[in-house]
Scaffold this motif. Structure first.
Motif, PDB file in Angstrom:
ATOM      1  N   SER A   3      17.811 -46.449  -0.804  1.00  0.00           N
ATOM      2  CA  SER A   3      17.276 -45.129  -1.135  1.00  0.00           C
ATOM      3  C   SER A   3      15.762 -45.197  -1.313  1.00  0.00           C
ATOM      4  O   SER A   3      15.220 -46.226  -1.719  1.00  0.00           O
ATOM      5  N   ALA A   4      15.095 -44.089  -1.021  1.00  0.00           N
ATOM      6  CA  ALA A   4      13.649 -44.019  -1.166  1.00  0.00           C
ATOM      7  C   ALA A   4      13.283 -43.439  -2.534  1.00  0.00           C
ATOM      8  O   ALA A   4      14.132 -42.919  -3.259  1.00  0.00           O
ATOM      9  N   ILE A   5      12.005 -43.530  -2.869  1.00  0.00           N
ATOM     10  CA  ILE A   5      11.499 -42.986  -4.132  1.00  0.00           C
ATOM     11  C   ILE A   5      10.297 -42.098  -3.826  1.00  0.00           C
ATOM     12  O   ILE A   5       9.471 -42.433  -2.976  1.00  0.00           O
ATOM     13  N   ARG A   6      10.235 -40.980  -4.490  1.00  0.00           N
ATOM     14  CA  ARG A   6       9.025 -40.155  -4.436  1.00  0.00           C
ATOM     15  C   ARG A   6       8.340 -40.239  -5.780  1.00  0.00           C
ATOM     16  O   ARG A   6       8.944 -39.960  -6.822  1.00  0.00           O
ATOM     17  N   ILE A   7       7.076 -40.651  -5.781  1.00  0.00           N
ATOM     18  CA  ILE A   7       6.261 -40.640  -6.993  1.00  0.00           C
ATOM     19  C   ILE A   7       5.680 -39.236  -7.124  1.00  0.00           C
ATOM     20  O   ILE A   7       4.939 -38.779  -6.258  1.00  0.00           O
ATOM     21  N   GLY A   8       6.009 -38.560  -8.195  1.00  0.00           N
ATOM     22  CA  GLY A   8       5.505 -37.212  -8.402  1.00  0.00           C
ATOM     23  C   GLY A   8       4.471 -37.182  -9.515  1.00  0.00           C
ATOM     24  O   GLY A   8       4.772 -37.525 -10.654  1.00  0.00           O
ATOM     25  N   VAL A   9       3.254 -36.788  -9.192  1.00  0.00           N
ATOM     26  CA  VAL A   9       2.175 -36.699 -10.177  1.00  0.00           C
ATOM     27  C   VAL A   9       1.628 -35.279 -10.166  1.00  0.00           C
ATOM     28  O   VAL A   9       1.435 -34.690  -9.101  1.00  0.00           O
ATOM     29  N   ASN A  10       1.402 -34.712 -11.333  1.00  0.00           N
ATOM     30  CA  ASN A  10       0.767 -33.398 -11.392  1.00  0.00           C
ATOM     31  C   ASN A  10      -0.260 -33.374 -12.523  1.00  0.00           C
ATOM     32  O   ASN A  10      -0.373 -34.322 -13.293  1.00  0.00           O
ATOM     33  N   THR A  11      -1.005 -32.286 -12.602  1.00  0.00           N
ATOM     34  CA  THR A  11      -2.108 -32.223 -13.564  1.00  0.00           C
ATOM     35  C   THR A  11      -1.635 -32.205 -15.013  1.00  0.00           C
ATOM     36  O   THR A  11      -2.435 -32.425 -15.924  1.00  0.00           O
ATOM     37  N   GLY A  12      -0.352 -31.980 -15.220  1.00  0.00           N
ATOM     38  CA  GLY A  12       0.168 -31.993 -16.585  1.00  0.00           C
ATOM     39  C   GLY A  12       0.637 -33.357 -17.035  1.00  0.00           C
ATOM     40  O   GLY A  12       1.086 -33.518 -18.179  1.00  0.00           O
ATOM     41  N   SER A  13       0.548 -34.367 -16.167  1.00  0.00           N
ATOM     42  CA  SER A  13       1.061 -35.693 -16.526  1.00  0.00           C
ATOM     43  C   SER A  13       0.030 -36.793 -16.296  1.00  0.00           C
ATOM     44  O   SER A  13       0.370 -37.899 -15.888  1.00  0.00           O
ATOM     45  N   MET A  30       0.837 -35.433  -5.109  1.00  0.00           N
ATOM     46  CA  MET A  30      -0.129 -35.050  -6.148  1.00  0.00           C
ATOM     47  C   MET A  30      -0.257 -33.545  -6.059  1.00  0.00           C
ATOM     48  O   MET A  30      -0.760 -33.018  -5.067  1.00  0.00           O
ATOM     49  N   LYS A  31       0.196 -32.856  -7.082  1.00  0.00           N
ATOM     50  CA  LYS A  31       0.253 -31.399  -7.004  1.00  0.00           C
ATOM     51  C   LYS A  31      -0.544 -30.749  -8.132  1.00  0.00           C
ATOM     52  O   LYS A  31      -0.460 -31.156  -9.281  1.00  0.00           O
ATOM     53  N   ALA A  32      -1.273 -29.710  -7.735  1.00  0.00           N
ATOM     54  CA  ALA A  32      -1.990 -28.880  -8.694  1.00  0.00           C
ATOM     55  C   ALA A  32      -1.707 -27.427  -8.329  1.00  0.00           C
ATOM     56  O   ALA A  32      -1.278 -27.124  -7.211  1.00  0.00           O
ATOM     57  N   SER A  33      -1.937 -26.518  -9.249  1.00  0.00           N
ATOM     58  CA  SER A  33      -1.751 -25.103  -8.956  1.00  0.00           C
ATOM     59  C   SER A  33      -2.982 -24.511  -8.279  1.00  0.00           C
ATOM     60  O   SER A  33      -2.961 -23.374  -7.826  1.00  0.00           O
ATOM     61  N   VAL A  64       1.461 -27.043  -3.264  1.00  0.00           N
ATOM     62  CA  VAL A  64       0.728 -26.429  -4.371  1.00  0.00           C
ATOM     63  C   VAL A  64       1.768 -26.078  -5.425  1.00  0.00           C
ATOM     64  O   VAL A  64       2.629 -25.235  -5.191  1.00  0.00           O
ATOM     65  N   THR A  65       1.725 -26.732  -6.557  1.00  0.00           N
ATOM     66  CA  THR A  65       2.765 -26.518  -7.552  1.00  0.00           C
ATOM     67  C   THR A  65       2.547 -25.197  -8.275  1.00  0.00           C
ATOM     68  O   THR A  65       1.409 -24.724  -8.411  1.00  0.00           O
ATOM     69  N   GLU A  66       3.652 -24.596  -8.722  1.00  0.00           N
ATOM     70  CA  GLU A  66       3.576 -23.326  -9.454  1.00  0.00           C
ATOM     71  C   GLU A  66       2.661 -22.349  -8.738  1.00  0.00           C
ATOM     72  O   GLU A  66       1.810 -21.688  -9.341  1.00  0.00           O
TER      73      GLU A  66
END
Length: 368
Positions: free
Chosen positions: A140-150, A193-196, A220-222
């Motif tokens: 299985s693969a992994i997605r690293i999820g990073v956003n401006t709140g973390s 890497m997601k930001a609004s 683009v998150t949210e």
């Protein structure tokens, strides 16, 4: 390095085992479309009727162009349900995990195609290592999820002190998280890497893509409700995709998963990155309207976009916009007084009562 100084991403593969469709992300693979299921699934594992209904929805998303589907997994029941869903569909599914690494391990007791984690909120490194080992064993693969709140505290402080931008902090956070996987000799991971903010999304992905070869999941998150979200996503995606950045996309909307998929599909189509399928054009309506374009498009949009046909379909309100402006369409329908006309390549082939429009249009499009 490419001529624009962005590193070509390596390929990461999801699925390919237990009858799950194999999807490549990065390398020379086409850009894939993702969406996220919007409802909880905790009762699915012991409710066959609910499972059946969900599988129907998954098949519709697949027919609209969805390649990968992600589910929130906040508890053990949801993890068990996701395992059961994956056992009954060939679409690669992703378990979205926050805080509790044990939920990732529960999902990986089945054949989940991928797990999305944010190492920053999973806890100690040994927990990350356990998830990596389970993914390695399952393929299985992994997605690293990073956003401006973390963001890590030190980088958050640098942003607050204006030493670096939030986009730079996002890229640095992703690089730190990716280093853990590299040290564990596990390369089947995707980074997001997601930001609004559109500009922060662009800047963070560009910064990362200049140095690292991990494939990027862009979004683009949210992003907001339908119109706002479509505008933001289109601006960010078009910019990045034209630079060769972005191996898989998710349009985040406060709307249905099907609208997310359709938006992603249209963006890729207009960027020249997805060929074929039905192209739907329709007029905006005006005082000349002789045909209810809006209700017809509402009824037919998903059906048309699900068809395995490489055609252009025009839905026009009046004779002005009908065979004239829509003459390049393989098939079209337009108002003509109290009637409707059906035309092909600009030539009128039938004049019908408006009440018969759906049935006759279906006959004609099925004949193509």
């Amino acid at each position: 390095m490419s001529q624009n100084n962005f590193v070509k991403p390596r390929a990461v593969f999801l699925g390919g085992n237990a009858n799950i469709k194999r999807i490549g992300i990065g390398g020379d693979e086409p850009v894939s479309i993702q969406t996220m299921w919007k409802k909880e699934i905790k009762s699915i594992y012991n409710d066959d009727k609910a499972l059946h209904e969900l599988l129907k929805d998954i098949n519709e998303l697949k027919s609209l162009g969805c390649d990968i589907l992600r589910f929130a997994v906040p508890d053990t029941e949801s993890a068990k349900s996701l395992v059961k869903i994956q056992a009954n569909t060939d679409m690669p599914l992703v378990a979205d995990i926050h805080f509790d690494y044990r939920l990732a391990l529960e999902c990986l007791k089945g054949n989940i195609a991928a797990v999305r984690i944010n190492p920053g909120n999973i806890g100690s490194r040994d927990r990350v290592e356990k998830v990596v080992q389970a993914c390695r064993e399952k393929g299985s693969a992994i997605r690293i999820g990073v956003n401006t709140g973390s963001l890590p505290k030190d980088l958050s402080q640098k942003v607050e002190d204006k030493q670096i931008s939030r986009a730079e902090a996002l890229a640095e956070t992703a690089a730190r998280e990716a280093l853990v996987f590299e040290e564990l000799k596990f390369d089947q991971y995707v980074v997001s890497m997601k930001a609004s903010s559109v500009q922060e999304t662009i800047d963070s992905n560009e910064a990362f893509a200049k140095k690292y070869n991990a494939p990027l999941h862009i979004g683009v998150t949210e992003a907001g409700p339908l119109i706002t979200g479509v505008v933001k996503s289109t601006m960010a995606f078009t910019h990045l995709l034209k630079e060769g950045i972005g191996s898989t996309i998710r349009v985040s909307l406060s709307s249905s998963p099907s609208n997310e998929v359709i938006t992603g599909r249209e963006i890729l189509h207009e960027c020249g990155l997805r060929k074929g399928g039905v192209t739907l054009i329709s007029c905006p309506r005006c005082g000349r309207e002789g045909f209810d374009v809006h209700s017809f498009v509402d009824r037919w949009q998903n059906k048309l976009l699900s068809m395995d046909k490489d055609i252009t379909v025009a839905v026009m309100g009046c004779i002005v916009n009908g065979p004239g402006e829509g003459k390049h369409a393989d098939i079209g329908i337009a108002g003509a007084g109290d009637k409707a006309i059906i035309f092909k390549k600009g030539q009128i082939i039938r004049t019908i009562d408006a009440k018969d429009a759906d049935n006759i249009f279906e006959q004609e499009i099925n004949s193509l």
